[in-house]
Design a protein around this motif. Structure first.
Motif, PDB file in Angstrom:
ATOM      1  N   GLU A 124       0.830  -1.208   0.000  1.00 34.30           N
ATOM      2  CA  GLU A 124       0.000   0.000   0.000  1.00 34.30           C
ATOM      3  C   GLU A 124       0.862   1.255   0.000  1.00 34.30           C
ATOM      4  O   GLU A 124       0.545   2.226  -0.692  1.00 34.30           O
ATOM      5  N   ASP A 125       1.956   1.243   0.748  1.00 33.76           N
ATOM      6  CA  ASP A 125       2.860   2.393   0.779  1.00 33.76           C
ATOM      7  C   ASP A 125       3.484   2.631  -0.593  1.00 33.76           C
ATOM      8  O   ASP A 125       3.528   3.758  -1.087  1.00 33.76           O
ATOM      9  N   VAL A 126       3.948   1.557  -1.219  1.00 32.23           N
ATOM     10  CA  VAL A 126       4.552   1.682  -2.556  1.00 32.23           C
ATOM     11  C   VAL A 126       3.504   2.153  -3.557  1.00 32.23           C
ATOM     12  O   VAL A 126       3.766   3.059  -4.364  1.00 32.23           O
ATOM     13  N   HIS A 127       2.317   1.591  -3.505  1.00 31.57           N
ATOM     14  CA  HIS A 127       1.250   1.978  -4.429  1.00 31.57           C
ATOM     15  C   HIS A 127       0.928   3.465  -4.287  1.00 31.57           C
ATOM     16  O   HIS A 127       0.820   4.184  -5.284  1.00 31.57           O
ATOM     17  N   GLN A 128       0.792   3.933  -3.042  1.00 31.12           N
ATOM     18  CA  GLN A 128       0.487   5.351  -2.830  1.00 31.12           C
ATOM     19  C   GLN A 128       1.625   6.231  -3.341  1.00 31.12           C
ATOM     20  O   GLN A 128       1.392   7.265  -3.961  1.00 31.12           O
ATOM     21  N   GLY A 129       2.856   5.811  -3.098  1.00 30.16           N
ATOM     22  CA  GLY A 129       3.998   6.584  -3.588  1.00 30.16           C
ATOM     23  C   GLY A 129       4.039   6.657  -5.103  1.00 30.16           C
ATOM     24  O   GLY A 129       4.339   7.717  -5.677  1.00 30.16           O
ATOM     25  N   LEU A 130       3.715   5.555  -5.774  1.00 29.65           N
ATOM     26  CA  LEU A 130       3.690   5.566  -7.244  1.00 29.65           C
ATOM     27  C   LEU A 130       2.546   6.439  -7.765  1.00 29.65           C
ATOM     28  O   LEU A 130       2.705   7.161  -8.757  1.00 29.65           O
ATOM     29  N   ARG A 131       1.401   6.395  -7.089  1.00 34.05           N
ATOM     30  CA  ARG A 131       0.280   7.265  -7.481  1.00 34.05           C
ATOM     31  C   ARG A 131       0.675   8.736  -7.326  1.00 34.05           C
ATOM     32  O   ARG A 131       0.375   9.561  -8.188  1.00 34.05           O
ATOM     33  N   ASP A 132       1.354   9.050  -6.217  1.00 36.16           N
ATOM     34  CA  ASP A 132       1.801  10.430  -5.993  1.00 36.16           C
ATOM     35  C   ASP A 132       2.779  10.869  -7.087  1.00 36.16           C
ATOM     36  O   ASP A 132       2.716  12.000  -7.574  1.00 36.16           O
ATOM     37  N   ALA A 133       3.675   9.966  -7.481  1.00 35.28           N
ATOM     38  CA  ALA A 133       4.643  10.294  -8.534  1.00 35.28           C
ATOM     39  C   ALA A 133       3.925  10.549  -9.859  1.00 35.28           C
ATOM     40  O   ALA A 133       4.267  11.489 -10.593  1.00 35.28           O
ATOM     41  N   LEU A 134       2.919   9.749 -10.178  1.00 33.90           N
ATOM     42  CA  LEU A 134       2.156   9.968 -11.415  1.00 33.90           C
ATOM     43  C   LEU A 134       1.363  11.273 -11.353  1.00 33.90           C
ATOM     44  O   LEU A 134       1.301  12.014 -12.341  1.00 33.90           O
ATOM     45  N   THR A 135       0.788  11.552 -10.206  1.00 34.86           N
ATOM     46  CA  THR A 135       0.039  12.801 -10.051  1.00 34.86           C
ATOM     47  C   THR A 135       0.966  13.992 -10.219  1.00 34.86           C
ATOM     48  O   THR A 135       0.598  14.982 -10.848  1.00 34.86           O
ATOM     49  N   ALA A 136       2.173  13.896  -9.680  1.00 33.80           N
ATOM     50  CA  ALA A 136       3.141  14.985  -9.819  1.00 33.80           C
ATOM     51  C   ALA A 136       3.507  15.207 -11.280  1.00 33.80           C
ATOM     52  O   ALA A 136       3.711  16.346 -11.711  1.00 33.80           O
ATOM     53  N   LEU A 137       3.577  14.133 -12.048  1.00 39.06           N
ATOM     54  CA  LEU A 137       3.872  14.291 -13.480  1.00 39.06           C
ATOM     55  C   LEU A 137       2.756  15.064 -14.184  1.00 39.06           C
ATOM     56  O   LEU A 137       3.019  15.884 -15.065  1.00 39.06           O
ATOM     57  N   ASP A 138       1.523  14.805 -13.795  1.00 33.65           N
ATOM     58  CA  ASP A 138       0.399  15.522 -14.392  1.00 33.65           C
ATOM     59  C   ASP A 138       0.379  16.984 -13.985  1.00 33.65           C
ATOM     60  O   ASP A 138      -0.120  17.826 -14.727  1.00 33.65           O
ATOM     61  N   ALA A 139       0.923  17.307 -12.815  1.00 35.31           N
ATOM     62  CA  ALA A 139       0.869  18.675 -12.314  1.00 35.31           C
ATOM     63  C   ALA A 139       1.988  19.550 -12.896  1.00 35.31           C
ATOM     64  O   ALA A 139       1.904  20.766 -12.827  1.00 35.31           O
ATOM     65  N   ARG A 140       3.012  18.939 -13.438  1.00 36.48           N
ATOM     66  CA  ARG A 140       4.120  19.718 -14.003  1.00 36.48           C
ATOM     67  C   ARG A 140       3.656  20.428 -15.270  1.00 36.48           C
ATOM     68  O   ARG A 140       2.985  19.839 -16.113  1.00 36.48           O
ATOM     69  N   PRO A 141       4.051  21.681 -15.398  1.00 31.18           N
ATOM     70  CA  PRO A 141       3.680  22.363 -16.642  1.00 31.18           C
ATOM     71  C   PRO A 141       4.465  21.779 -17.814  1.00 31.18           C
ATOM     72  O   PRO A 141       5.650  21.523 -17.708  1.00 31.18           O
ATOM     73  N   GLY A 142       3.766  21.528 -18.861  1.00 27.93           N
ATOM     74  CA  GLY A 142       4.389  21.002 -20.065  1.00 27.93           C
ATOM     75  C   GLY A 142       4.722  22.141 -21.009  1.00 27.93           C
ATOM     76  O   GLY A 142       4.623  23.326 -20.654  1.00 27.93           O
ATOM     77  N   PRO A 143       5.106  21.825 -22.210  1.00 27.75           N
ATOM     78  CA  PRO A 143       5.378  22.881 -23.185  1.00 27.75           C
ATOM     79  C   PRO A 143       4.083  23.630 -23.493  1.00 27.75           C
ATOM     80  O   PRO A 143       2.984  23.090 -23.356  1.00 27.75           O
ATOM     81  N   PRO A 144       4.211  24.873 -23.863  1.00 30.48           N
ATOM     82  CA  PRO A 144       2.990  25.629 -24.163  1.00 30.48           C
ATOM     83  C   PRO A 144       2.224  24.990 -25.318  1.00 30.48           C
ATOM     84  O   PRO A 144       2.804  24.419 -26.231  1.00 30.48           O
ATOM     85  N   ALA A 145       0.941  25.095 -25.227  1.00 29.00           N
ATOM     86  CA  ALA A 145       0.083  24.550 -26.280  1.00 29.00           C
ATOM     87  C   ALA A 145       0.250  25.400 -27.539  1.00 29.00           C
ATOM     88  O   ALA A 145       0.444  26.617 -27.463  1.00 29.00           O
ATOM     89  N   PRO A 146       0.174  24.772 -28.695  1.00 27.36           N
ATOM     90  CA  PRO A 146       0.291  25.557 -29.930  1.00 27.36           C
ATOM     91  C   PRO A 146      -0.895  26.513 -30.035  1.00 27.36           C
ATOM     92  O   PRO A 146      -1.981  26.240 -29.538  1.00 27.36           O
ATOM     93  N   PRO A 147      -0.659  27.651 -30.648  1.00 28.96           N
ATOM     94  CA  PRO A 147      -1.766  28.608 -30.787  1.00 28.96           C
ATOM     95  C   PRO A 147      -2.891  27.997 -31.610  1.00 28.96           C
ATOM     96  O   PRO A 147      -2.658  27.251 -32.560  1.00 28.96           O
ATOM     97  N   ARG A 148      -4.098  28.326 -31.216  1.00 36.96           N
ATOM     98  CA  ARG A 148      -5.265  27.828 -31.935  1.00 36.96           C
ATOM     99  C   ARG A 148      -5.509  28.736 -33.144  1.00 36.96           C
ATOM    100  O   ARG A 148      -5.385  29.956 -33.047  1.00 36.96           O
ATOM    101  N   PRO A 149      -5.852  28.150 -34.247  1.00 32.50           N
ATOM    102  CA  PRO A 149      -6.146  28.994 -35.428  1.00 32.50           C
ATOM    103  C   PRO A 149      -7.392  29.840 -35.150  1.00 32.50           C
ATOM    104  O   PRO A 149      -8.312  29.421 -34.466  1.00 32.50           O
TER     105      PRO A 149
END
Length: 92
Positions: free
Chosen positions: A62-87
């Motif tokens: 359970e500890d490992v599972h929660q830690g892996l979930r937290d790591a995945l959530t952190a990846l989603d929270a990181r800002p990625g490259p800016p989105a391309p402008p919409r036409p």
């Protein structure tokens, strides 16, 4: 001639005796590096279960599972490259 099977002596081989459970033994499952230090640390924690009785594995898993979930959530929270402008939509 009798078909009856004689009762084994109490100390003879093959008789049921109470046995102690086997001591925990490492599974030695290989865990190749993932390239992410946080994930690798969580996966390395799985080795802690190798030295625990079975009823202690749940807490580690359970500890490992929660830690892996937290790591995945952190990846989603990181800002990625800016989105391309919409036409621009052209309205008539």
């Amino acid at each position: 001639m009798s078909d009856a099977v004689p009762e084994p002596e109490p100390d003879s081989p093959g008789t049921e005796q109470a046995h102690e459970p086997a001591a925990p033994a490492p599974l030695d499952v290989p865990r190749p590096p993932t390239g992410n230090a946080e994930v690798d640390a969580r996966l390395a924690r799985l080795a802690d279960a190798d030295h625990l009785p079975t009823d202690g594995h749940v807490q580690v898993y359970e500890d490992v599972h929660q830690g892996l979930r937290d790591a995945l959530t952190a990846l989603d929270a990181r800002p990625g490259p800016p989105a391309p402008p919409r036409p621009h939509e052209h309205r008539s």
